[in-house]
Write an enzyme that holds these catalytic residues in place. Sequence first.
Site, PDB file in Angstrom:
ATOM      1  N   ASP A  29     -60.912 -31.980 -46.878  1.00 15.42           N
ATOM      2  CA  ASP A  29     -62.313 -31.580 -46.940  1.00 15.42           C
ATOM      3  C   ASP A  29     -63.200 -32.824 -46.919  1.00 15.42           C
ATOM      4  O   ASP A  29     -62.884 -33.814 -47.581  1.00 15.42           O
ATOM      5  CB  ASP A  29     -62.558 -30.775 -48.214  1.00 15.42           C
ATOM      6  CG  ASP A  29     -63.869 -30.023 -48.184  1.00 15.42           C
ATOM      7  OD1 ASP A  29     -64.931 -30.676 -48.080  1.00 15.42           O
ATOM      8  OD2 ASP A  29     -63.851 -28.789 -48.274  1.00 15.42           O
ATOM      9  N   ILE A  30     -64.301 -32.770 -46.172  1.00 16.75           N
ATOM     10  CA  ILE A  30     -65.193 -33.939 -46.098  1.00 16.75           C
ATOM     11  C   ILE A  30     -66.094 -34.066 -47.324  1.00 16.75           C
ATOM     12  O   ILE A  30     -66.706 -35.104 -47.533  1.00 16.75           O
ATOM     13  CB  ILE A  30     -66.041 -33.937 -44.795  1.00 16.75           C
ATOM     14  CG1 ILE A  30     -66.921 -32.698 -44.707  1.00 16.75           C
ATOM     15  CG2 ILE A  30     -65.138 -34.088 -43.582  1.00 16.75           C
ATOM     16  CD1 ILE A  30     -67.932 -32.751 -43.581  1.00 16.75           C
ATOM     17  N   ASN A  87     -62.307 -17.766 -50.530  1.00 24.19           N
ATOM     18  CA  ASN A  87     -63.587 -17.085 -50.717  1.00 24.19           C
ATOM     19  C   ASN A  87     -63.756 -16.060 -49.600  1.00 24.19           C
ATOM     20  O   ASN A  87     -63.283 -16.270 -48.492  1.00 24.19           O
ATOM     21  CB  ASN A  87     -64.737 -18.092 -50.673  1.00 24.19           C
ATOM     22  CG  ASN A  87     -64.642 -19.102 -51.797  1.00 24.19           C
ATOM     23  OD1 ASN A  87     -64.364 -18.760 -52.933  1.00 24.19           O
ATOM     24  ND2 ASN A  87     -64.849 -20.360 -51.477  1.00 24.19           N
ATOM     25  N   GLU A  95     -68.821 -20.635 -47.046  1.00 25.61           N
ATOM     26  CA  GLU A  95     -69.813 -21.309 -46.214  1.00 25.61           C
ATOM     27  C   GLU A  95     -69.488 -21.246 -44.734  1.00 25.61           C
ATOM     28  O   GLU A  95     -70.389 -21.320 -43.905  1.00 25.61           O
ATOM     29  CB  GLU A  95     -69.945 -22.768 -46.656  1.00 25.61           C
ATOM     30  CG  GLU A  95     -70.514 -22.906 -48.055  1.00 25.61           C
ATOM     31  CD  GLU A  95     -70.592 -24.350 -48.520  1.00 25.61           C
ATOM     32  OE1 GLU A  95     -70.385 -25.273 -47.701  1.00 25.61           O
ATOM     33  OE2 GLU A  95     -70.864 -24.564 -49.708  1.00 25.61           O
ATOM     34  N   HIS A 100     -59.934 -19.156 -44.617  1.00 27.53           N
ATOM     35  CA  HIS A 100     -59.365 -20.437 -45.022  1.00 27.53           C
ATOM     36  C   HIS A 100     -59.009 -20.421 -46.500  1.00 27.53           C
ATOM     37  O   HIS A 100     -59.538 -19.623 -47.273  1.00 27.53           O
ATOM     38  CB  HIS A 100     -60.310 -21.598 -44.718  1.00 27.53           C
ATOM     39  CG  HIS A 100     -61.644 -21.518 -45.367  1.00 27.53           C
ATOM     40  ND1 HIS A 100     -62.654 -20.674 -44.927  1.00 27.53           N
ATOM     41  CD2 HIS A 100     -62.154 -22.191 -46.434  1.00 27.53           C
ATOM     42  CE1 HIS A 100     -63.722 -20.836 -45.689  1.00 27.53           C
ATOM     43  NE2 HIS A 100     -63.447 -21.744 -46.608  1.00 27.53           N
TER      44      HIS A 100
END
Length: 118
Positions: A29-30, A87, A95, A100
């Site tokens: 994750d960034i 989620n 988001e 995922h």
Amino acid sequence: MSCIFCKIVNGELPSRKAYESDTVVAFHDITPQAPVHVIIVPKKHIDTMNEVEIGADDAVIAELFKAARQIARELGIAESGYRLVNNCNADSGMEVSHLHIHILGGRKLGTIVSRLES
């Protein structure tokens, strides 16, 4: 397609991959929320868990969890512990509308119950 995860899967956007198979890709994750924060996505675009087709998508779901287990081992968090988060839709905090799973670990994580109560 404007899906950021599809662009990562297709190699149109850079990522630091942690795992790849014929059906899934995992990348760091960034904006990590823990020392280890990896996102695992199916290569096939599925909006959310609600759109998973029982039977047809069983192998994809199994591969997501197989990847999570392998990544946790490779990144050294399997023994100490890690969290898997999926989620589903906006109210959950999703988001990117592409199924995922987040792998979070590398430090002691707070309990979910205590956060829900506050």
